[in-house]
Design an enzyme around this catalytic site. Sequence first.
Site, PDB file in Angstrom:
ATOM      1  N   GLU A 172     -10.025   9.778 -35.834  1.00 28.43           N
ATOM      2  CA  GLU A 172     -11.174  10.068 -34.953  1.00 28.43           C
ATOM      3  C   GLU A 172     -12.501  10.057 -35.713  1.00 28.43           C
ATOM      4  OE1 GLU A 172     -10.265  13.628 -32.657  1.00 28.43           O
ATOM      5  OE2 GLU A 172      -8.722  12.557 -31.527  1.00 28.43           O
ATOM      6  N   GLU A 291      -2.362   9.598 -29.942  1.00 28.64           N
ATOM      7  CA  GLU A 291      -2.460  10.996 -29.498  1.00 28.64           C
ATOM      8  C   GLU A 291      -2.592  10.995 -27.986  1.00 28.64           C
ATOM      9  OE1 GLU A 291      -5.072  13.854 -31.389  1.00 28.64           O
ATOM     10  OE2 GLU A 291      -4.908  12.807 -33.309  1.00 28.64           O
TER      11      GLU A 291
HETATM   12  O1  AHR Z   1      -3.904  17.055 -31.726  1.00 26.68           O
HETATM   13  C1  AHR Z   1      -4.926  17.974 -31.922  1.00 26.68           C
HETATM   14  C2  AHR Z   1      -6.219  17.325 -32.382  1.00 26.68           C
HETATM   15  O2  AHR Z   1      -6.743  16.542 -31.362  1.00 26.68           O
HETATM   16  C3  AHR Z   1      -6.105  16.375 -33.540  1.00 26.68           C
HETATM   17  O3  AHR Z   1      -6.176  17.016 -34.764  1.00 26.68           O
HETATM   18  C4  AHR Z   1      -7.296  15.488 -33.364  1.00 26.68           C
HETATM   19  O4  AHR Z   1      -7.087  14.199 -33.869  1.00 26.68           O
HETATM   20  C5  AHR Z   1      -7.557  15.503 -31.877  1.00 26.68           C
HETATM   21  O5  AHR Z   1      -8.872  15.745 -31.571  1.00 26.68           O
END
Ligand code: AHR
Length: 497
Positions: A172, A291
């Site tokens: 990110e 994610e």
């Molecule tokens: O999964 C939790 C968090 O969400 C992770 O660390 C990050 O990559 C995202 O913002």
Amino acid sequence: MKAKITLAKEFRIGDIDKRIYGSFIEHLGRAVYGGIYEPGHPTADENGLRQDVIELVKKLNVPVVRYPGGNFVSGYNWEDGVGPVESRPKRLDLAWGTTEPNTFGTNEFMQWCKKANAECMMAVNLGTRGPDEARNLVEYCNHKSGSYWSDLRRSHGVEEPHNIKLWCLGNEMDGGWQMGAKTAVEYGRTALEASKLMKWTSPGIETVLCGSSSRNMSTFGKWEAETLEIAYDSIDYVSLHQYYGNHDDDVMSFLARSLEVDDFIYSIICTCDYVKARKRSKKTINLSFDEWNVWYHSNNAPFEKWSMAPALLEDIYNFEDALLVGSLLITLLRHCDRVKIACLAQLVNVIAPIFTKTGGGVFEQTTYFPFMHLSNYGRGSALLPLVDCPKYDCKAFTDVPYIETIATYDEENEEMAIFCVNKSLDENVVLDVNLMDFDGYKPVEFISMDGYDKKDENTFDNIKVKPHGNPLPSIDGTKLEAELKPFSWNVIRLKKA
Ligand code: AHR
């Protein structure tokens, strides 16, 4: 209500890359400490790995697990987590405001992966660090011997290289909350150089470029186009991240989010192909949705700053969350020609399908089961069903089909499966399936989750929300009929007789 679906072998979307059923373990909260790793726990093995957790992970059949972050990785010195445990430093983790003891690191995670039958998707720190530390980690993990970092690994008691195939180029990197956040040009250049050096060190590895942190970022789309423009030739995948929540307690809008995911994936495919066209390249960049999940129940839970492994992001999921997780996975499969990797974020305790008590038991959250069904039975290739069913309008979307469905076909074992969510709160669906050229296929199992209140949850003492078997659907030649209960998750498995 009635719904019709038509399926044929020719409706093949693509082969399902098993890594679409991936997950994620970050050094965050109790994911590692008190989650997968807890020396002294009654079920811990000689390495401190909790066997009760491994058993549940194995049943989920997760082929790949992303590690060690997440936001955490952007401040991580991987060297802190290898070598004699007693000399590893404790560090402040600025991502989550906790203290990282570093008693668990790369080699311990690789040990865990072996036990969990999973591959590792390793992320490198491109926030506070850069291409040099990244290529050193690749050398430490993948080079056999005879170099500084590979011999260091051997001196740590790991003779054979880990041979990690899949690598994330940071995390990110467009987000202001990220340590070492970057502009698109800064990140594009860093990612290109890191990927290049990592691949020179270990030919054959694959790398994932960070896409936008979510579809809500103001630079969404532009970020992907600019970073891909720079790094296209060296990278293999671009990442997508997105989380969902039923903040307004509007379940019909919540369950309609799968339409948004559809759009999201489609926009990234278009962006990748736009850059491909501009470059007149014959290389296609695929997608790593590394994610995704429901995340909102635990927002703003208080914790003690700089403590070790506090309870963070410990969402307890309910039945409506399970239906969304099923719908989202179905959506990912609808794009399996381009989405090759996806990670349910995360795996244990932290917004996870598996929940433990430190020093105590473990249970499957509601979301565990649809994931388990798809991961175990949704293999082979995905088929796009022709669907004719009633639709609804809600605050966020119009024309939302009441049923969300996908079929998978495992040609080798002559098996297929139909996965289906009935989103209607109060109506049964009589599902008419035309199996076209699946002549001779007969239902062998009909599993569902239904009859629950949308807010029902599981606990350590009561796995209230769980799947159950049903009488097999009727079949006449290639016409199958099944009844889907209101607000339900359904799996119909068929096999050639
Ligand atoms: O999964 C939790 C968090 O969400 C992770 O660390 C990050 O990559 C995202 O913002």
